[in-house]
Design a protein around this motif. Structure first.
Motif, short mmCIF file in Angstrom:
data_model
loop_
_atom_site.label_atom_id
_atom_site.label_comp_id
_atom_site.label_asym_id
_atom_site.label_seq_id
_atom_site.Cartn_x
_atom_site.Cartn_y
_atom_site.Cartn_z
N ARG A 24 -127.40 -77.05 -0.82
CA ARG A 24 -127.27 -76.61 -2.21
C ARG A 24 -128.60 -76.72 -2.95
O ARG A 24 -129.11 -77.83 -3.14
N ARG A 301 -117.76 -78.26 -2.01
CA ARG A 301 -117.26 -77.81 -3.32
C ARG A 301 -117.03 -78.97 -4.28
O ARG A 301 -117.04 -78.77 -5.50
N ASP A 304 -120.23 -79.03 -6.04
CA ASP A 304 -120.35 -77.90 -6.97
C ASP A 304 -119.62 -78.19 -8.27
O ASP A 304 -120.13 -77.92 -9.37
#
Length: 338
Positions: A24, A301, A304
């Motif tokens: 990321r 996720r 995120d």
């Protein structure tokens, strides 16, 4: 950019966190603290600073979020220190040893205007996401029963245990995955039936659990055992018009254990033989059977969502109320041990 640090440099950090975080671009890992450098057994990551000075990590003004990846019995003390140093905090599962500890940690975070959250990465398992997709498409009709299984055949684990520790039990270690899935999708149940066992006898390891959660006319069963030579299907879902069976689990953990990492395009992806089967009856009474392509999972996720919460002020996806409910279920379940 979200700048983060870690407490702990073992399997949890290196297998279940860093492979996803390093993918990321909006997250930077600056520092990893481990108490005993001589015990390092994982390759170091380029550009990451390693330290055995906890204060160096806690006082670093660049670091906004600290992730706790240590044994469960240290989560409470570390989380308190992180929050008292005005850092946001992500904590591995099980979140705390007791719901009272969890309440205290959430209250401290609220008082300081900080985020503290459990690392419930299993919300982003492929099999669980696929089940949600099938349910929401409506072909099953009104739901009647959902069975969730997480089985092993590892008799050497319970056979080697001569004492019992509630916080190191199978229910705490694995029920924290599946119960969070249930709570995240179905909410708080009307009532629960607990069947939590020591199959090898009292004073030994908790090696089996079967929890039935009731939501009106729907029963959701969460089942796990250490003594299943042949695993039960990962999910079995029954509705008034059909059923869906997903035989195999999410493959992310399988690949991580093989050191096949998320930078591979097919990481964690189901192939045709892993797809679930949907069988249903249409309005004309015709029976259909369909193979359902799996939804891709992604443990990252969680990060995120945390980025959005810390940087952009969005609400947390994994709420305090959900984590507390799960902790209370685990505590109650262990009280039913037999």
């Amino acid at each position: 950019m979200l700048t983060i640090g870690y407490i702990g440099n073992g399997k949890s950090t290196n297998r279940y966190h860093l492979p996803f975080v390093m993918q990321r671009e909006h997250i930077k890992v600056k520092t990893i603290y481990r108490r005993t450098p001589a015990n390092d057994s994982w390759d170091k990551h380029a550009g990451v600073h390693y330290t055995s000075d906890l204060e160096e990590l806690l006082r670093d003004e660049d670091i906004q979020l600290i992730v706790i990846c240590t044994k469960h019995d240290s989560h409470y003390e570390y989380a308190k220190q992180v929050l008292e140093h005005n850092k946001h905090c992500l904590v591995e599962k099980p979140f705390m040893e007791t719901s009272e500890q969890a309440k205290e940690i959430f209250a401290l975070a609220k008082e300081k205007g900080l985020i503290v959250q459990a690392y419930q990465n299993r919300r982003f398992d492929s099999d669980f996401l696929t089940v949600q997709k099938v349910i929401e498409e409506g072909k099953l009709g009104d739901l009647l029963e959902v069975e969730m299984h997480y089985d092993y055949y590892r008799p050497e684990v319970p056979e080697s245990a001569e004492t019992f520790d509630p916080n190191a039990s199978f229910l705490y270690g694995h029920g924290c995955h599946t119960l969070d899935q249930v709570i995240s999708y179905f909410g708080k149940p009307d009532n629960i039936h607990y069947d939590v066992k020591q199959l090898l006898g009292q004073g030994r390891m908790n090696d089996y659990f079967d929890l039935d959660l009731y939501y009106g006319g729907l029963k959701v069963s969460v089942k796990s055992s250490y003594f299943r030579v042949k695993e039960r299907p990962s999910f079995v879902v029954h509705g008034k018009k059909g059923c869906f069976i997903k035989e195999t689990k999410d493959r992310q953990e399988e690949h991580l254990k093989l050191f096949y990492m998320p930078d591979n395009e097919d990481f964690g992806i189901d192939t045709l033989r892993h797809y679930g089967v949907l069988t249903y009856v249409d309005e004309e009474g015709t029976v259909h059977e369909e193979t359902v392509k799996s939804v891709d999972g992604d443990y990252g996720r969680v990060y995120d969502d945390l980025y959005e919460a810390v940087i952009n002020g969005q609400d947390k996806t994994i709420t305090d109320e959900q984590t507390l409910l799960q902790m209370e279920m685990l505590e109650t379940g262990i009280q039913h041990l037999r």
